[in-house]
Design a protein around this motif. Sequence first.
Motif, short mmCIF file in Angstrom:
data_model
loop_
_atom_site.label_atom_id
_atom_site.label_comp_id
_atom_site.label_asym_id
_atom_site.label_seq_id
_atom_site.Cartn_x
_atom_site.Cartn_y
_atom_site.Cartn_z
N SER A 595 0.52 -3.06 13.00
CA SER A 595 0.26 -2.11 12.00
C SER A 595 1.78 -1.61 11.37
N ALA A 598 3.45 -4.09 9.08
CA ALA A 598 2.96 -4.01 7.93
C ALA A 598 3.39 -2.89 7.11
N ARG A 599 3.34 -1.74 7.64
CA ARG A 599 3.89 -0.39 6.80
C ARG A 599 5.46 -0.63 6.18
N SER A 610 2.88 -8.21 3.93
CA SER A 610 2.12 -6.90 4.48
C SER A 610 0.50 -7.13 4.59
N CYS A 614 -1.31 -7.28 8.24
CA CYS A 614 -2.24 -6.00 8.33
C CYS A 614 -3.61 -6.84 8.64
N LEU A 633 -6.34 0.71 9.66
CA LEU A 633 -5.90 -0.61 8.86
C LEU A 633 -6.64 -1.20 7.78
N ARG A 636 -5.32 0.81 5.00
CA ARG A 636 -4.15 0.27 4.58
C ARG A 636 -4.14 -1.07 3.73
N LEU A 637 -5.09 -2.04 4.16
CA LEU A 637 -5.43 -3.20 3.44
C LEU A 637 -6.20 -2.73 2.15
N THR A 640 -3.13 -2.05 -0.03
CA THR A 640 -2.32 -3.13 -0.46
C THR A 640 -3.18 -4.08 -1.40
#
Length: 688
Positions: A595, A598-599, A610, A614, A633, A636-637, A640
């Motif tokens: 994670s 990916a950040r 990323s 992720c 996550l 975050r996905l 992105t």
Amino acid sequence: MTDQAVDTGGVRLSAHESAEGHFLGRTRELKELRADIERAGLDTLSGRKAPRARVLLIAGRPGSGRTALAEELVRQVGDRYPDGVLRARLSEPDGTPVPLERTARELLTALELPAPAGAGEDELTEALRTALADRRILLLLDDAAGAEQVDALLPEAPDCLVLAVSSGPLTGIADVRPCTLGGLDTKSAVALLTRYTGTVRITVDPRAAESLVEACQGHPATLVLAGGWLAARPKAAVSDLAKRLHTAAEDGMDGTPLARVFRHVRSDLPGPAARMLRLLSLAPAGLIDPHTASALAGCSVGTARAILDDLVALGLLHAVDSPLPQYDVPGCLHPLLRACAESQERPAELQLARARMLERTVRLLQSCRAITETDSPQAREKLSAMPREVRFPNPRAAADWLRIRRPALLACARLAVADGELDNLARRLMSQLVRAMVAHEGTQAAAADLYDVHGLVLDVARRRGLAREEAAALLNLGDVDAQTGRTQDALARYRLALDAGRRANDPYATGRAMESVGGAYQELEDHDRAADWFGRALAERLARGERDHAARLYGRIATAHTYAGRYGEALRNWRAAVAGYRRSGDVAAQARALSELARVQEYAGRFAESLRTCQEAAEWARRADDVRLQAALQLRLADTLERLGDGAAARLHRVAAERMLDEEAAEDGASRKQDANACEIRSTPSED
């Protein structure tokens, strides 16, 4: 506010407690003190608003009834102060001034306000004055050793009242007129005697009662001792005691009336009671319970309890208002008891009594902690092997004992360290005290007390040249400094811990110190030095083959590089962390590392990479059954995908994240306890 008092170990916050009908005499003094409250101060007369609280002073010798007078005044005027009454004792029973830092901390605790662990005197007294600035409170400061103690605690609020009790004037505090106490008037003194003797013996020979009052010079504590002696001997005549005291005074024996009556009362005590009485001068903070008395005198707990109750009846001890049986030595008698102990006991016997008391305290603390670990068969076996008198019936009883005896336990640790000749017992005591506090209160709740104990451990370790324990104490102190924002102080302690760990050849302490130094630099936003120190700690871990710790340190190095904007170095270290967690089989840690990877890829503008990382992290989080990480996550996905222009897919991921969090909240609404990272004093004997 209710009329119940909250005991906080030397400091109490309460509404006034009614003592009407129990206080005798001092009518003139009470009238003067009440008038002094209403009197215009120097600032008011000059047309200025008073900058601080009005200070009243009750001055007198110990045993003159100065505290009783202060409490009676509090009872009479307490209604004027809706925010209640704060009480603090500013001297130990032996006359040693209590550090201002400790007093201010206890007062803040009584007000249910935060007092950061390890905070200095200036910070705590300032916090106290700020807290009292908008309150209307009465502050009773008992047994002040000097003006500087009172001055540092004065509220900057003219609506507050400070009532100080001291042996002499408080020179240096403006606009204070002392109310100086002498002996009680004859009528009140005779009434005090009557409470012990009954009316018959006084009525049949009133001149003898007056003669006894004269021999005692109207001194309240002396009269209490005389009355207790007469109460224990119903057939003794008041005139006989009066004659003995007058004869002793004429012969020049034992300078003061209190000393003469004390000598007379003590001479009639049975041998075991007399010995226990003089050994009570060794009790920490002057607070005694049956276990303390039993250990000091070397008798059973039941016998000690019976003797203590007899001493209370004689006026030689006071019973403390407490859920557990507790007693304290009147301050005026403490010097007399200490002189008796030093003159009638050999130094080796006094040291043995101290050792017995410390050993009993260690056993009680072991039992106090062990009762919380009864899920373990080994712990149950150890608990059952302990003597019955030191076992607790349940965890609640153990927690109550620890809370009530806290002031005495901390004082016991301080006295053990100050003694200097019982360091092994002192080390065991402090180790068990830390464990018991953590078991019952938690590291965060007990942080202030633990900070003091770790400071004592450091003193002993340096005195004895115990480098490993020195490193452990410095690490623990540094951790508290770091948690309370004193990062520079923490950094200095961590560096000293590193030196001590190297002297002890202790790889655990050395690695921990290096990592902590790096953490302090990171907190100070010196990311280059942080990465360097994390790298040193990593090299130590790799050299010892500690792969799990190495993976975590790769992550810390990566975080430092990320803050410094070196995304290439950060990515390389996060990949190393992922590989390390994969080898160790820690699925949850691997998911978290992915994670973070990916950040950083997102920060570096590598959105496609990323996205893939992720997605991989989400799969590992699912395998680890970490719902919160899965939800994070998913969000975050979504971010992105929005950057990549796929808004529909982003919305789906946000909905999935919200559903996960709702399900998690429904299943587990209880908050999780935070795990504290404390460095164990590993060279201390660990027998339970």
